[in-house]
Design an enzyme around this catalytic site. Structure first.
Site, PDB file in Angstrom:
ATOM      1  N   LYS A 176      -9.231  -9.486  -3.329  1.00  0.00           N
ATOM      2  CA  LYS A 176      -8.187  -9.700  -3.685  1.00  0.00           C
ATOM      3  C   LYS A 176      -6.864  -9.012  -4.761  1.00  0.00           C
ATOM      4  O   LYS A 176      -6.275  -9.478  -5.131  1.00  0.00           O
ATOM      5  CB  LYS A 176      -7.269 -11.410  -3.950  1.00  0.00           C
ATOM      6  CG  LYS A 176      -7.634 -12.403  -2.277  1.00  0.00           C
ATOM      7  CD  LYS A 176      -7.680 -11.392  -0.989  1.00  0.00           C
ATOM      8  CE  LYS A 176      -6.117 -11.575  -1.074  1.00  0.00           C
ATOM      9  NZ  LYS A 176      -5.673 -10.922   0.390  1.00  0.00           N
ATOM     10  N   THR A 226     -14.479  -1.561   0.687  1.00  0.00           N
ATOM     11  CA  THR A 226     -15.940  -2.491   0.537  1.00  0.00           C
ATOM     12  C   THR A 226     -15.700  -3.667  -0.278  1.00  0.00           C
ATOM     13  O   THR A 226     -14.996  -3.321  -1.710  1.00  0.00           O
ATOM     14  CB  THR A 226     -17.500  -1.830   0.538  1.00  0.00           C
ATOM     15  OG1 THR A 226     -17.825  -2.815   0.843  1.00  0.00           O
ATOM     16  CG2 THR A 226     -17.390  -0.920  -0.850  1.00  0.00           C
ATOM     17  N   HIS A 227     -15.962  -4.495  -0.490  1.00  0.00           N
ATOM     18  CA  HIS A 227     -16.322  -5.866  -1.388  1.00  0.00           C
ATOM     19  C   HIS A 227     -17.277  -5.766  -1.729  1.00  0.00           C
ATOM     20  O   HIS A 227     -17.657  -6.748  -2.937  1.00  0.00           O
ATOM     21  CB  HIS A 227     -14.944  -7.007  -1.042  1.00  0.00           C
ATOM     22  CG  HIS A 227     -14.431  -7.076  -0.578  1.00  0.00           C
ATOM     23  ND1 HIS A 227     -13.118  -6.274  -1.437  1.00  0.00           N
ATOM     24  CD2 HIS A 227     -13.617  -7.354   0.294  1.00  0.00           C
ATOM     25  CE1 HIS A 227     -11.743  -6.544  -0.341  1.00  0.00           C
ATOM     26  NE2 HIS A 227     -12.177  -7.485   0.953  1.00  0.00           N
ATOM     27  N   SER A 234      -4.468 -15.431  -5.397  1.00  0.00           N
ATOM     28  CA  SER A 234      -4.924 -14.749  -4.326  1.00  0.00           C
ATOM     29  C   SER A 234      -6.005 -15.719  -3.084  1.00  0.00           C
ATOM     30  O   SER A 234      -5.430 -15.536  -2.598  1.00  0.00           O
ATOM     31  CB  SER A 234      -4.259 -13.179  -4.488  1.00  0.00           C
ATOM     32  OG  SER A 234      -4.321 -12.788  -3.685  1.00  0.00           O
TER      33      SER A 234
HETATM   34  S1  PPS Z   1      -8.041  -7.883   0.793  1.00  0.00           S
HETATM   35  O1  PPS Z   1      -8.146  -9.396   1.355  1.00  0.00           O
HETATM   36  O2  PPS Z   1      -9.083  -8.330  -0.303  1.00  0.00           O
HETATM   37  O3  PPS Z   1      -8.157  -6.654   1.088  1.00  0.00           O
HETATM   38  O4  PPS Z   1      -6.633  -8.483  -0.064  1.00  0.00           O
HETATM   39  P1  PPS Z   1      -6.363  -6.758  -1.831  1.00  0.00           P
HETATM   40  O5  PPS Z   1      -5.531  -6.503  -1.012  1.00  0.00           O
HETATM   41  O6  PPS Z   1      -6.850  -6.945  -2.417  1.00  0.00           O
HETATM   42  O7  PPS Z   1      -5.492  -7.936  -2.119  1.00  0.00           O
HETATM   43  C1  PPS Z   1      -3.996  -8.812  -1.749  1.00  0.00           C
HETATM   44  C2  PPS Z   1      -3.701  -8.637  -2.512  1.00  0.00           C
HETATM   45  O8  PPS Z   1      -2.750  -7.588  -2.987  1.00  0.00           O
HETATM   46  C3  PPS Z   1      -1.137  -8.192  -2.876  1.00  0.00           C
HETATM   47  N1  PPS Z   1      -0.756  -6.711  -2.633  1.00  0.00           N
HETATM   48  C4  PPS Z   1       0.142  -5.470  -3.302  1.00  0.00           C
HETATM   49  N2  PPS Z   1       0.729  -6.068  -4.463  1.00  0.00           N
HETATM   50  C5  PPS Z   1       1.720  -5.614  -4.962  1.00  0.00           C
HETATM   51  N3  PPS Z   1       2.484  -4.654  -3.831  1.00  0.00           N
HETATM   52  C6  PPS Z   1       1.905  -4.078  -3.193  1.00  0.00           C
HETATM   53  N4  PPS Z   1       2.173  -2.978  -2.041  1.00  0.00           N
HETATM   54  C7  PPS Z   1       0.674  -4.899  -2.759  1.00  0.00           C
HETATM   55  N5  PPS Z   1       0.302  -4.804  -1.654  1.00  0.00           N
HETATM   56  C8  PPS Z   1      -0.988  -5.999  -1.560  1.00  0.00           C
HETATM   57  C9  PPS Z   1      -1.069  -9.370  -1.876  1.00  0.00           C
HETATM   58  O9  PPS Z   1       0.545  -9.518  -2.087  1.00  0.00           O
HETATM   59  C10 PPS Z   1      -2.290  -9.973  -1.724  1.00  0.00           C
HETATM   60  O10 PPS Z   1      -1.854 -10.277  -3.424  1.00  0.00           O
HETATM   61  P2  PPS Z   1      -0.793 -11.750  -3.864  1.00  0.00           P
HETATM   62  O11 PPS Z   1      -1.029 -12.114  -5.095  1.00  0.00           O
HETATM   63  O12 PPS Z   1      -1.999 -12.573  -2.950  1.00  0.00           O
HETATM   64  O13 PPS Z   1       0.158 -11.448  -3.416  1.00  0.00           O
END
Ligand code: PPS
Length: 352
Positions: free
Chosen positions: A101, A162-163, A194
Site C-alpha cells: 500500500k 515485490t513486497h 489503506s
Molecule cells: S498494493 O496492493 O500493495 O500493491 O497497493 P499499492 O499499489 O502499493 O497501494 C495502493 C494505494 O495507492 C493508491 N494509488 C494512487 N494514489 C495516487 N495516485 C495514483 N495514481 C495511485 N495509484 C494507486 C491507491 O489508491 C491506494 O491508496 P489508498 O489510500 O487506499 O487510496
C-alpha cells in the site's frame, strides 16, 4: 470410519481439482505447491488457496525462510519465498520494492511506461498484473510470478513487483548483481489506513477486524509482510550505501510533483524522453486516470478482490489517516515512530 472415508475422499477430490486448476504451472512448481498445501495447510485453507472457496479469509503464517529470516505472511505467499531467494536476476531488471500500500501499482505503471518507450496504447491493452509480475505470488487467478518472469523474453525488460523485505530478496540482489531497484515508502499512518481497507477487499488477506484492532496489530507487527519500520528503515540504510542501484522515493513525492518524479526515475533508469512524452506519462498516471483504467484498477480480478467492499484505487490522497486515527492513536503512533527511528539515519519527513 465412514466419516474418515468421506473426509479422505473429499481431500483426494479437492487435491485432484486443485491439481487441474493449477495445470498451467510447470510440473515441478505444481508438485511443490501441492506438497506445500498438503503438508502445511488444512482443507479449508486448501479450498481458499486454490480459489475453490473464495468466501474464506485466510490466516497469517509465521514463516521461516531457508536463510533463517522470519516473517509473518498471508498463507498463500509463503509458498514461493524460498524460490524467490534463488531467483536469477537479469542486469536490466527493474524491481519495485514496497511495503504493501505504499504506491506500488502507481510506480509499476510509471516504470513500465518508462521501460517501454512511453507506450500508453500498449499499456492499456494488457493488464498491469501481466505486464509487471508480482514476484512472490502463487495464485491460480493472477498467475505464478516466478514462472512468468522466468519465461520472460530476454529482449524485453522485466518490471518486477515485490513486497518482500530486503532480507528475502533474491540472493543475486543481496550479492550486488547489477539491476535497478526502486523503493517506494509512504507515510505509515496513511499506509495503515489503506492496508486496513485492502484487507476488507482482498480475498487472500486475513480479516482485518475493526479499525482499532487493525491499528493495534499494525503497531505490534502482527500484519502480513511484517513490520513497516523494519522494512522501510532497512531499505533506507541500503539506499545510503548503494545509490547507483537503489532509488528511494515516497508516495508523498509522487503526489507533490508527479512529473518531476517521472523525469527523475527516467534518468535513474537511463531512459531519454521528450517533454511531451514525460507530460503524457504523467497525465496517464494521475489518480483520476488510473482509477478509471481497467488494465490497472483490479476490476478484472474479481476472484482476488471484492470491489464491492472497498476500492483498490480507493482515495489516492495524502492525509486520509486523519479520518481514521483518534487523537490517542495518532499520539501513540508518533511516539512509536520516534522510538523506532531513534539512532537511525532515517530523516524522511512524511508531513502531518
Ligand atoms: S498494493 O496492493 O500493495 O500493491 O497497493 P499499492 O499499489 O502499493 O497501494 C495502493 C494505494 O495507492 C493508491 N494509488 C494512487 N494514489 C495516487 N495516485 C495514483 N495514481 C495511485 N495509484 C494507486 C491507491 O489508491 C491506494 O491508496 P489508498 O489510500 O487506499 O487510496
Amino acid at each position: 470410519m465412514l466419516v474418515l472415508t468421506v473426509t479422505g475422499t473429499l481431500a483426494a477430490m479437492l487435491a485432484l481439482i486443485s491439481y487441474f486448476k493449477l495445470k498451467s504451472m510447470r510440473l515441478v512448481d505444481r508438485v511443490k505447491l501441492q506438497m506445500a498445501i498438503h503438508t502445511k495447510l488444512r482443507i479449508p485453507q486448501l479450498l481458499q488457496i486454490t480459489g475453490l472457496d473464495t468466501r474464506m479469509k485466510p490466516k497469517l503464517t509465521q514463516f521461516t525462510a531457508s536463510n533463517g529470516f522470519k516473517i509473518l505472511l498471508p498463507a498463500s505467499f509463503t509458498v514461493a519465498v524460498n524460490e524467490v531467494l534463488k531467483f536469477k536476476v537479469r542486469e536490466d531488471d527493474v524491481f519495485i520494492v514496497t511495503y504493501p500500500k505504499a504506491g506500488t501499482t502507481w510506480t509499476q505503471e510509471i516504470v513500465w511506461l518508462i521501460c517501454n518507450d512511453g507506450n500508453i496504447e500498449g499499456a492499456n491493452k494488457q493488464l498491469l498484473t501481466l505486464r509487471s509480475p508480482f514476484l512472490e505470488i502463487v495464485d491460480c487467478h493472477l498467475r505464478n510470478g516466478i514462472q512468468s518472469l522466468e519465461n520472460w523474453s530476454k529482449s524485453s525488460q522485466r518490471v518486477i513487483k515485490t513486497h518482500l523485505p530486503y532480507e528475502l530478496l533474491p540472493e543475486d540482489i543481496r550479492k550486488g548483481k547489477k539491476c535497478k531497484i526502486i523503493y517506494v515508502a509512504r507515510n505509515p499512518k496513511d499506509l495503515c489506513v489503506s492496508y486496513y481497507h485492502f484487507h476488507r477487499l482482498a480475498k487472500r488477506m486475513p480479516d482485518p477486524g475493526t479499525w482499532p484492532e487493525f491499528f493495534t496489530n499494525f503497531c505490534s507487527r502482527k500484519v502480513g509482510f511484517g513490520d513497516w519500520f523494519d522494512h522501510t528503515l532497512k531499505f533506507w540504510e541500503k539506499y545510503q550505501e548503494d545509490k547507483e542501484r537503489i532509488y528511494f522515493v515516497t508516495y508523498e513525492d509522487l503526489k507533490k510533483d508527479l512529473r518531476k518524479v517521472v523525469e527523475s526515475i527516467s534518468k535513474f533508469l537511463e531512459k531519454k524522453f521528450s517533454e511531451q512524452q514525460l507530460d503524457a506519462i504523467s497525465e496517464h498516471c494521475t489518480f483520476d486516470s488510473m482509477s478509471k483504467n481497467k488494465s490497472i484498477n483490479m476490476s478484472s480480478h474479481p476472484n482476488f478482490m471484492d470491489l464491492t467492499k472497498s476500492k483498490f484505487m480507493r482515495k489516492g490522497q495524502v492525509g486520509d489517516w486523519k479520518n481514521h486515527f483518534t487523537i490517542n492513536q495518532s499520539l501513540a503512533f508518533d511516539e512509536l515512530y520516534q522510538e523506532k527511528i531513534k539512532g537511525t539515519r532515517f530523516n524522511i519527513f512524511f508531513g502531518n
